[in-house]
Design a protein around this motif. Structure first.
Motif: not given
Length: 218
Positions: A7-13, A41-49
Motif C-alpha cells: 500500500s505504500e507504493t508511490s503514486l508516481i512510481a 506538483t500537487h501531491f508530491g510524495a503520495i502513496s497509491i493507498a
C-alpha cells in the motif's frame, strides 16, 4: 490467487510502470506525462493507498483553480487519471476510490462553413510544411476523423467495393468503435499524394499550424 500489492507504493512510481506497460503512441504518452507532472506538483510524495475521493476532488480543484484549465481539458486530464487508477486496481493495488466524478463537458460546435472551406482549398501554401498541414486539414474535413485517428491512417485502412468506390475502415482510437467512411475524390488524391500513409506530426504543432493556415488563407 491475486496477491495484494504494497500500500505504500508511490503514486508516481506506479505511473511510470503504467506508461511502460501501456506503450502509448507519442501524442497520448505526452498527455499522460503532463498529467503525471500535475500529480507530482500537487501531491508530491503520495502513496497509491492514500488516493481516495478527497484526493480526486482536491486534484480536480487544482486543475480548475490553480492551473486555470477549461472544463473540457479538466475532463481529459481526469479521464486519463481514471484510466491510470483502474490500471492500478487491476494490478492488485488497494486504491480507496470507487467514483470518478467529472465536470460537465462543454460541447463546442466549431466547423468550417462553405466559404471558409473554399478558402482553404484555393490557398496555395508558400512552404512544403504548410502544404502538408493543408492536406491533413482537408482530409479531416472530408472524413470527420479525430486527430488521434488521422495520424493512424495507412494503406491497410483503404478498401474498395470493386465498383470504383473507396472507403476508409478502422477502429476509433478513442471509442474502439468500427468506422467505415466513404472517400471522396479529393480525399483519395490526398492519400495518393502521400502514398496512402498520412504523415505523423506532433498534435501541438499541428494545432499551431492550423491557425497559421487559416490566417493566411483568409
Amino acid at each position: 490467487m491475486d496477491v495484494a500489492q504494497p500500500s505504500e507504493t508511490s503514486l508516481i512510481a506506479l505511473f511510470e510502470q503504467f506508461l511502460q506497460a501501456k506503450g502509448y503512441n507519442f501524442n497520448t504518452d505526452k498527455l499522460f506525462k503532463t498529467l503525471e507532472k500535475h500529480l507530482e506538483t500537487h501531491f508530491g510524495a503520495i502513496s497509491i493507498a492514500e488516493f481516495d475521493l478527497s484526493k480526486w476532488n482536491s486534484f480536480r480543484s487544482y486543475l480548475t483553480q490553480t492551473k486555470g484549465l477549461s472544463p473540457n481539458t479538466v475532463c481529459i486530464r481526469l479521464a486519463k487519471l481514471r484510466t491510470f487508477l483502474k490500471f492500478c486496481k487491476k494490478e492488485g493495488y488497494d486504491v480507496p476510490i470507487k467514483a470518478f466524478p467529472l465536470p460537465k463537458e462543454e460541447i463546442k460546435q466549431v466547423y468550417l462553413d462553405v466559404n471558409s472551406l473554399k478558402a482553404i482549398r484555393d490557398f496555395v501554401p508558400p512552404t512544403e510544411a504548410l502544404s502538408l498541414i493543408k492536406d491533413l486539414c482537408l482530409f479531416q474535413c472530408f472524413t470527420g476523423l479525430r486527430v488521434s485517428d488521422l495520424f493512424r491512417v495507412n494503406q491497410h485502412h483503404i478498401i474498395s467495393n470493386g465498383s470504383g468506390l473507396y472507403y476508409l475502415t478502422m477502429r476509433s482510437h478513442k471509442t474502439n468503435t468500427q468506422m467505415t467512411i466513404p472517400l471522396s475524390e479529393e480525399a483519395l488524391k490526398i492519400l495518393e499524394k502521400h502514398s496512402h500513409t498520412l504523415p505523423v506530426i506532433a498534435e501541438q504543432y499541428y494545432n499551431r499550424q492550423l491557425k497559421k493556415l487559416a490566417q493566411l488563407a483568409g
